[in-house]
Design a protein around this motif. Sequence first.
Motif, PDB file in Angstrom:
ATOM      1  N   GLY A 108       4.086   6.325 -10.440  1.00  0.00           N
ATOM      2  CA  GLY A 108       2.790   5.835 -11.636  1.00  0.00           C
ATOM      3  C   GLY A 108       1.808   4.749 -10.382  1.00  0.00           C
ATOM      4  O   GLY A 108       0.756   4.579 -11.095  1.00  0.00           O
ATOM      5  N   THR A 109       2.325   4.615  -9.719  1.00  0.00           N
ATOM      6  CA  THR A 109       1.250   3.647  -8.438  1.00  0.00           C
ATOM      7  C   THR A 109       1.643   4.787  -7.478  1.00  0.00           C
ATOM      8  O   THR A 109       0.586   4.789  -6.379  1.00  0.00           O
ATOM      9  N   THR A 110       1.471   5.732  -7.436  1.00  0.00           N
ATOM     10  CA  THR A 110       1.901   6.692  -6.756  1.00  0.00           C
ATOM     11  C   THR A 110      -0.396   6.878  -5.729  1.00  0.00           C
ATOM     12  O   THR A 110      -0.857   7.087  -7.000  1.00  0.00           O
ATOM     13  N   PRO A 111      -0.156   6.446  -5.088  1.00  0.00           N
ATOM     14  CA  PRO A 111      -1.785   7.010  -4.913  1.00  0.00           C
ATOM     15  C   PRO A 111      -2.310   8.190  -4.552  1.00  0.00           C
ATOM     16  O   PRO A 111      -1.701   9.060  -4.545  1.00  0.00           O
ATOM     17  N   LYS A 112      -3.440   9.004  -4.925  1.00  0.00           N
ATOM     18  CA  LYS A 112      -3.472  10.132  -4.729  1.00  0.00           C
ATOM     19  C   LYS A 112      -3.474  10.710  -3.123  1.00  0.00           C
ATOM     20  O   LYS A 112      -3.148  11.698  -3.249  1.00  0.00           O
ATOM     21  N   ILE A 113      -4.054   9.992  -2.390  1.00  0.00           N
ATOM     22  CA  ILE A 113      -3.914  10.072  -0.792  1.00  0.00           C
ATOM     23  C   ILE A 113      -3.429   8.950  -0.385  1.00  0.00           C
ATOM     24  O   ILE A 113      -3.261   7.829  -0.436  1.00  0.00           O
ATOM     25  N   ALA A 114      -2.391   9.338   0.749  1.00  0.00           N
ATOM     26  CA  ALA A 114      -1.989   8.433   1.607  1.00  0.00           C
ATOM     27  C   ALA A 114      -1.516   8.681   3.114  1.00  0.00           C
ATOM     28  O   ALA A 114      -1.208   9.813   3.363  1.00  0.00           O
ATOM     29  N   VAL A 115      -2.001   7.924   3.825  1.00  0.00           N
ATOM     30  CA  VAL A 115      -2.615   8.328   4.904  1.00  0.00           C
ATOM     31  C   VAL A 115      -1.626   7.301   5.990  1.00  0.00           C
ATOM     32  O   VAL A 115      -1.377   6.202   5.305  1.00  0.00           O
ATOM     33  N   ILE A 116      -0.041   7.939   6.797  1.00  0.00           N
ATOM     34  CA  ILE A 116       0.701   6.626   6.800  1.00  0.00           C
ATOM     35  C   ILE A 116       0.754   6.961   8.395  1.00  0.00           C
ATOM     36  O   ILE A 116       1.383   7.931   8.423  1.00  0.00           O
ATOM     37  N   ASP A 117       0.634   5.810   9.130  1.00  0.00           N
ATOM     38  CA  ASP A 117       0.867   5.806  10.565  1.00  0.00           C
ATOM     39  C   ASP A 117       0.303   7.146  11.509  1.00  0.00           C
ATOM     40  O   ASP A 117       1.613   7.889  12.137  1.00  0.00           O
ATOM     41  N   VAL A 118      -1.108   7.600  10.694  1.00  0.00           N
ATOM     42  CA  VAL A 118      -1.250   8.850  11.839  1.00  0.00           C
ATOM     43  C   VAL A 118      -1.603   8.645  12.914  1.00  0.00           C
ATOM     44  O   VAL A 118      -2.750   7.952  13.357  1.00  0.00           O
ATOM     45  N   TRP A 119      -1.952   9.476  14.142  1.00  0.00           N
ATOM     46  CA  TRP A 119      -1.938   9.437  14.875  1.00  0.00           C
ATOM     47  C   TRP A 119      -2.474  10.667  15.505  1.00  0.00           C
ATOM     48  O   TRP A 119      -1.992  11.900  15.567  1.00  0.00           O
ATOM     49  N   LYS A 120      -3.818  10.473  16.467  1.00  0.00           N
ATOM     50  CA  LYS A 120      -4.110  11.997  16.940  1.00  0.00           C
ATOM     51  C   LYS A 120      -4.607  11.842  18.424  1.00  0.00           C
ATOM     52  O   LYS A 120      -5.728  11.526  18.654  1.00  0.00           O
ATOM     53  N   SER A 121      -4.242  12.557  19.625  1.00  0.00           N
ATOM     54  CA  SER A 121      -4.618  12.930  20.635  1.00  0.00           C
ATOM     55  C   SER A 121      -5.711  14.468  21.212  1.00  0.00           C
ATOM     56  O   SER A 121      -5.418  14.816  20.904  1.00  0.00           O
ATOM     57  N   PHE A 122      -6.434  14.372  21.123  1.00  0.00           N
ATOM     58  CA  PHE A 122      -7.378  15.296  22.585  1.00  0.00           C
ATOM     59  C   PHE A 122      -7.657  15.299  23.948  1.00  0.00           C
ATOM     60  O   PHE A 122      -8.042  14.761  23.594  1.00  0.00           O
ATOM     61  N   ALA A 123      -6.385  16.669  24.496  1.00  0.00           N
ATOM     62  CA  ALA A 123      -6.150  16.258  25.818  1.00  0.00           C
ATOM     63  C   ALA A 123      -6.054  14.978  26.180  1.00  0.00           C
ATOM     64  O   ALA A 123      -6.630  14.226  26.977  1.00  0.00           O
ATOM     65  N   GLY A 124      -4.727  14.532  26.116  1.00  0.00           N
ATOM     66  CA  GLY A 124      -4.616  12.781  26.943  1.00  0.00           C
ATOM     67  C   GLY A 124      -5.742  12.281  25.934  1.00  0.00           C
ATOM     68  O   GLY A 124      -5.539  10.464  26.124  1.00  0.00           O
ATOM     69  N   LYS A 125      -6.506  11.885  25.203  1.00  0.00           N
ATOM     70  CA  LYS A 125      -7.678  10.950  24.439  1.00  0.00           C
ATOM     71  C   LYS A 125      -7.271  10.817  23.158  1.00  0.00           C
ATOM     72  O   LYS A 125      -6.890  11.853  22.468  1.00  0.00           O
ATOM     73  N   GLU A 126      -6.645   9.227  23.223  1.00  0.00           N
ATOM     74  CA  GLU A 126      -6.388   8.934  21.319  1.00  0.00           C
ATOM     75  C   GLU A 126      -7.162   8.787  20.777  1.00  0.00           C
ATOM     76  O   GLU A 126      -8.497   7.982  20.873  1.00  0.00           O
ATOM     77  N   VAL A 127      -7.710   9.570  19.521  1.00  0.00           N
ATOM     78  CA  VAL A 127      -8.244   9.380  18.436  1.00  0.00           C
ATOM     79  C   VAL A 127      -7.864   8.171  17.822  1.00  0.00           C
ATOM     80  O   VAL A 127      -8.906   7.671  16.841  1.00  0.00           O
ATOM     81  N   LEU A 128      -7.169   8.926  17.286  1.00  0.00           N
ATOM     82  CA  LEU A 128      -6.278   8.676  16.322  1.00  0.00           C
ATOM     83  C   LEU A 128      -5.123   7.365  16.430  1.00  0.00           C
ATOM     84  O   LEU A 128      -4.130   8.310  16.998  1.00  0.00           O
ATOM     85  N   ARG A 129      -5.267   6.278  15.912  1.00  0.00           N
ATOM     86  CA  ARG A 129      -4.209   5.654  16.838  1.00  0.00           C
ATOM     87  C   ARG A 129      -3.427   4.419  15.861  1.00  0.00           C
ATOM     88  O   ARG A 129      -3.293   3.680  15.706  1.00  0.00           O
ATOM     89  N   GLY A 130      -2.786   5.326  14.670  1.00  0.00           N
ATOM     90  CA  GLY A 130      -2.140   4.536  13.673  1.00  0.00           C
ATOM     91  C   GLY A 130      -2.942   4.215  12.606  1.00  0.00           C
ATOM     92  O   GLY A 130      -2.943   2.766  11.997  1.00  0.00           O
ATOM     93  N   ILE A 131      -2.958   4.974  12.319  1.00  0.00           N
ATOM     94  CA  ILE A 131      -4.067   4.760  10.652  1.00  0.00           C
ATOM     95  C   ILE A 131      -3.095   5.040   9.075  1.00  0.00           C
ATOM     96  O   ILE A 131      -2.549   5.896   9.150  1.00  0.00           O
ATOM     97  N   ASP A 132      -3.542   3.816   8.440  1.00  0.00           N
ATOM     98  CA  ASP A 132      -2.857   3.622   7.323  1.00  0.00           C
ATOM     99  C   ASP A 132      -4.189   3.958   6.655  1.00  0.00           C
ATOM    100  O   ASP A 132      -4.365   2.433   6.883  1.00  0.00           O
ATOM    101  N   LEU A 133      -4.414   4.429   5.431  1.00  0.00           N
ATOM    102  CA  LEU A 133      -4.805   4.085   4.514  1.00  0.00           C
ATOM    103  C   LEU A 133      -4.305   4.870   2.449  1.00  0.00           C
ATOM    104  O   LEU A 133      -3.834   5.793   3.333  1.00  0.00           O
ATOM    105  N   GLU A 134      -4.709   4.160   1.757  1.00  0.00           N
ATOM    106  CA  GLU A 134      -4.311   4.960   0.831  1.00  0.00           C
ATOM    107  C   GLU A 134      -5.716   4.607   0.082  1.00  0.00           C
ATOM    108  O   GLU A 134      -6.596   3.931  -0.241  1.00  0.00           O
ATOM    109  N   VAL A 135      -5.777   6.273  -0.844  1.00  0.00           N
ATOM    110  CA  VAL A 135      -7.079   6.292  -1.971  1.00  0.00           C
ATOM    111  C   VAL A 135      -6.076   6.174  -3.530  1.00  0.00           C
ATOM    112  O   VAL A 135      -5.473   7.151  -3.579  1.00  0.00           O
TER     113      VAL A 135
END
Length: 271
Positions: A20-47
Amino acid sequence: MADDTTAAAPLAGDPIAGDGTTPKIAVIDVWKSFAGKEVLRGIDLEVTTGESLVIVGGSGAGKSVLLKHLIGLIQPDRGHIVVDGEDLTCAEPAVCLAMRKKFGMSFQEGALFDSMSVFENVAFALRRHTRMREDEIAARVHECLAMVHLEDVDAKMPGQLSGGMRRRVGFARAIALQPEILLFDEPNTGLDPITSAAIDKVIVEMRDSLPVTMVTITHDMSSAFRIADRVAMLREGRILAVAPPEQFRVLPDQYIQKFLAGEPLEEEEVA
Ligand SMILES: Nc1ncnc2c1ncn2[C@@H]1O[C@H](COP(=O)(O)OP(=O)(O)OP(=O)(O)O)[C@@H](O)[C@H]1O
Ligand SMILES: [Mg+2]
């Protein structure tokens, strides 16, 4: 750095629990690199369901990359995107497709089909994803265009419209399939302040009259404060702070205060 009071709120409960408290969107510890460049470094976010969340941050901070993760256009290297309790990052393709149907997206720069009329641009997804009759499609297209205060432009081509009108056609297209979640990437970029304020007004009207959850990206703070229930600051691949506009304005973080004031950063502060 932000102190504890300005840090992103910790995730409340288990987002997959469906309690019942489930967020619509939960971003949990999201990491993303492109060609070795870290763009996202542990995103935590709830909507939260029904809220309008605005993500702000400097050019190249990773805002568009983050938004594309939400809709599954980019897969994270690590971490999870959970929509309505369903983990997009490890879902079956059929589930992913069903999840994607919950989203309507207006891309940076509008991204209309230049060779199609306004009517056909808005009708496109209806023709592709529904079995609606032609009269039903026409009614829905006009309903969507009315929502964004565009009338008598059906036959016009995108090239014949002003930047603000093109942006609004993009919104009409994004809401055509009655999505549960609307994503807007830089809806005001390249618009003069008056047109920009008019675009914000349309976004606020959509927020208030449609049963949607909205995530908008911008680096225009006046726009962010007009349309947000909460503002999140993205910096160096992490969420630096999340707060309602009135609290966000007074956060005691030097980077945020400089960003708000439009002041240049010191050398060591440049990401
Ligand atoms: N598909 C991709 N391949 C390689 N690098 C990418 C890709 N997409 C984004 N990037 C890089 O990731 C970084 C963040 O890009 P992003 O487009 O998310 O920035 P942004 O915060 O949206 O910036 P802006 O405000 O200018 O739109 C940039 O350095 C960009 O070059
Ligand atoms: Mg961008």
